[in-house]
Motif scaffolding. Structure first.
Motif, PDB file in Angstrom:
ATOM      1  N   ASN A 125       0.824  -1.208   0.000  1.00 62.36           N
ATOM      2  CA  ASN A 125       0.000   0.000   0.000  1.00 62.36           C
ATOM      3  C   ASN A 125       0.857   1.256   0.000  1.00 62.36           C
ATOM      4  OD1 ASN A 125      -1.364   2.072   2.274  1.00 62.36           O
ATOM      5  ND2 ASN A 125      -2.709   1.486   0.593  1.00 62.36           N
ATOM      6  N   PHE A 161     -11.031   0.438  -5.681  1.00 63.01           N
ATOM      7  CA  PHE A 161      -9.958  -0.469  -5.272  1.00 63.01           C
ATOM      8  C   PHE A 161     -10.103  -0.905  -3.810  1.00 63.01           C
ATOM      9  CE2 PHE A 161      -7.409   1.458  -8.873  1.00 63.01           C
ATOM     10  CZ  PHE A 161      -7.442   0.298  -9.652  1.00 63.01           C
ATOM     11  N   ALA A 210     -12.560  -3.676  -3.769  1.00 61.98           N
ATOM     12  CA  ALA A 210     -11.957  -4.903  -4.296  1.00 61.98           C
ATOM     13  C   ALA A 210     -11.019  -5.545  -3.277  1.00 61.98           C
ATOM     14  CB  ALA A 210     -11.200  -4.590  -5.591  1.00 61.98           C
ATOM     15  N   GLU A 211     -10.244  -4.736  -2.554  1.00 54.28           N
ATOM     16  CA  GLU A 211      -9.323  -5.267  -1.546  1.00 54.28           C
ATOM     17  C   GLU A 211     -10.088  -5.942  -0.416  1.00 54.28           C
ATOM     18  OE1 GLU A 211      -6.599  -6.585  -0.761  1.00 54.28           O
ATOM     19  OE2 GLU A 211      -5.188  -4.915  -0.424  1.00 54.28           O
ATOM     20  N   MET A 220     -11.233  -9.302  -1.533  1.00 52.53           N
ATOM     21  CA  MET A 220     -10.156 -10.283  -1.601  1.00 52.53           C
ATOM     22  C   MET A 220      -9.804 -10.815  -0.217  1.00 52.53           C
ATOM     23  SD  MET A 220      -8.191 -12.010  -3.558  1.00 52.53           S
ATOM     24  CE  MET A 220      -8.510 -11.105  -5.103  1.00 52.53           C
ATOM     25  N   ALA A 272      -2.310 -11.491  -4.386  1.00 48.68           N
ATOM     26  CA  ALA A 272      -3.425 -10.669  -4.856  1.00 48.68           C
ATOM     27  C   ALA A 272      -3.725  -9.546  -3.874  1.00 48.68           C
ATOM     28  CB  ALA A 272      -4.666 -11.533  -5.061  1.00 48.68           C
ATOM     29  N   MET A 273      -3.644  -9.855  -2.578  1.00 47.83           N
ATOM     30  CA  MET A 273      -3.852  -8.813  -1.571  1.00 47.83           C
ATOM     31  C   MET A 273      -2.816  -7.701  -1.700  1.00 47.83           C
ATOM     32  SD  MET A 273      -4.729 -10.935   1.917  1.00 47.83           S
ATOM     33  CE  MET A 273      -5.838 -12.329   1.932  1.00 47.83           C
ATOM     34  N   LEU A 310      -3.488  -5.552  -4.912  1.00 46.87           N
ATOM     35  CA  LEU A 310      -4.617  -4.637  -4.703  1.00 46.87           C
ATOM     36  C   LEU A 310      -4.254  -3.536  -3.714  1.00 46.87           C
ATOM     37  CD1 LEU A 310      -7.705  -7.038  -4.632  1.00 46.87           C
ATOM     38  CD2 LEU A 310      -7.312  -5.131  -6.212  1.00 46.87           C
ATOM     39  N   ALA A 334      -2.610  -0.904  -5.611  1.00 46.18           N
ATOM     40  CA  ALA A 334      -3.598  -0.110  -6.349  1.00 46.18           C
ATOM     41  C   ALA A 334      -4.324   0.863  -5.427  1.00 46.18           C
ATOM     42  CB  ALA A 334      -4.603  -1.041  -7.038  1.00 46.18           C
ATOM     43  N   VAL A 335      -4.662   0.410  -4.225  1.00 49.10           N
ATOM     44  CA  VAL A 335      -5.313   1.295  -3.246  1.00 49.10           C
ATOM     45  C   VAL A 335      -4.404   2.480  -2.945  1.00 49.10           C
ATOM     46  CG1 VAL A 335      -6.062   1.486  -0.843  1.00 49.10           C
ATOM     47  CG2 VAL A 335      -6.763  -0.481  -2.206  1.00 49.10           C
TER      48      VAL A 335
END
Length: 419
Positions: free
Chosen positions: A64, A98, A101-102, A105, A114-115, A118, A121-122
């Motif tokens: 993040n 995002f 989506a997180e 997930m 994947a976490m 994402l 992206a966050v």
């Protein structure tokens, strides 16, 4: 001679905050920046409770912060050219998507990779209201002591958010659903950023008529900015290692719920000392201040390894916190001396990038260290790395001496000067 920073008074703070047109941006930016210390920490604690691993949680939180580091510079450069309104509205929308989506997930017990992706992206889409808020003062106030007070307010207010953010996140994560902290933090950030974007002052901010050209590094192309970025990176590295080691110490002591509250102790003394420090900054010359502050902070972080109880750790955090706001303020003021013209938002975004990259590295490293050994090990390693970076800053200190662009800039520049 070496020119020093302006000392500011409480009256200067009042004048800055009561400036015509400043009210709405100040209030909305408070809401937008309140969660700045909540998002990464909320992800850290949320993922840790979902996976049971500080190692995975540290990587997600670090991802993040890497996203924040990348997104802040891109957003800052765009805002210098388009103004803050449109960019903030766009990224606020992306950020909301995002975050949803997180959460999906994490709730689906998805793979750690994947976490992390994402989380990047966050962070990339996290609205950069902080740099936009700081840059707005150049429109609202002339260079001088009152503008210095505005910059100091920006740094001190961030420390208030660092007091409230971890405490709020720590409490909300203990609710029946640990994702509450992330939802509350993201909602405040979105509402505040959109509110800031549509204020008259933000909409009035004009793009740069002749944006600086050159390398892809932009504002970071100057040696002074690179030195400032190194100082910010070291600061973020130490904070990142502490932010993982402290909750780990609380959990191993059997009091996991107080981890976030313990981190707040780091900022309590920082705010109080920060206000006093603004009136009598030391060392006075900026080229000495940055290496000195980082070096002493590294020593205080290493001393966090000594207490054997959470009460003792709290006292040690209060002592270490006394040098948090002085560093944030020094970074902000130093920009006036070293940032190229026309890069106000981008230059501050580079500082945020350096801090967040340092914090990402620190959280990742600290997560591994507390899994392998203890929190005390993480504190000692953090202190050692801080001393090394403080030494590098000392070797590069002369790059912080500004080169005035014209007679007026010679006296408007704050932080340091030569003559």
């Amino acid at each position: 001679m070496v020119r020093v920073s302006h000392s500011v008074s409480l009256a200067d703070y009042r004048q800055a905050l009561s400036t015509r047109g400043a009210g709405a941006p100040v209030l909305t930016s408070i809401l937008a920046r309140l969660p700045v210390a909540m998002i990464g920490l909320s992800l850290l604690l949320y993922v840790q409770r979902a996976t049971g691993s500080f190692g995975v949680a540290g990587l997600v939180s670090a991802g993040n912060l890497v996203g924040v580091a990348c997104g802040s510079v891109v957003q800052g450069r765009i805002m210098d050219r388009l103004g803050p309104t449109r960019p903030l509205l766009v990224v606020s929308t992306l950020f909301a998507g995002f975050v949803v989506a997180e959460i999906g997930m994490i709730e689906a017990d998805g793979p750690g990779v994947a976490m992390v992706l994402l989380a990047v992206a966050v962070g990339t889409s996290e609205p950069m209201t902080g740099p936009a808020s700081r840059a707005l003062w150049t429109l609202l106030l002339p260079a001088g002591r009152v503008r210095d007070a505005a910059y100091s307010y920006e740094a001190i207010s961030m420390e208030v958010f660092f007091i409230l953010g971890p405490g709020i996140a720590g409490l909300l994560v203990t609710t029946p659903w640990p994702g509450t902290a992330l939802v509350v933090g993201a909602s405040c950030m979105i509402l505040g950023s959109v509110g800031f974007a549509v204020t008259p002052a933000a909409r009035r901010q004009r793009p740069v008529d002749d944006p600086p050209s050159g390398s892809l590094l932009g504002a970071l192309a100057t040696s002074g900015m690179r030195t400032l970025a190194l100082a910010a990176f070291g600061f973020g590295l130490l904070l990142g290692m502490v932010e993982v080691a402290v909750p780990a110490a609380a959990e191993r002591a059997g009091h996991a719920a107080v981890g976030g509250l313990l981190l707040s102790a780091l900022s309590v003394s920082s705010v109080v000392f920060g206000v006093l420090y603004g009136t009598r900054p030391w060392p006075r010359p900026m080229y000495l201040r940055l290496p000195t502050l980082l070096t002493v902070f590294a020593v205080l972080v290493a001393l966090l390894a000594l207490p054997g109880t959470l009460a003792g750790l709290t006292v040690a955090l209060l002592v270490a916190g006394s040098l948090v706001t002085p560093q944030s303020t020094a970074h902000s003021v130093a920009l006036e001396a070293v940032a190229p013209e026309g890069t106000a938002t981008e230059a501050f975004a580079w500082v945020i990038t350096a801090v967040t990259l340092g914090a990402a590295a620190g959280q990742s490293l600290s997560g591994q260290l507390v899994e392998w050994r203890t929190s005390a090990t993480a504190f000692l390693v953090a202190g050692g790395l801080g001393l090394v970076l403080g030494g590098l800053l000392w070797l590069r200190r002369r790059t912080l001496l500004p080169t005035p662009r014209n007679p007026e800039d010679r006296w408007a520049t704050v932080g340091t000067t030569t003559g």
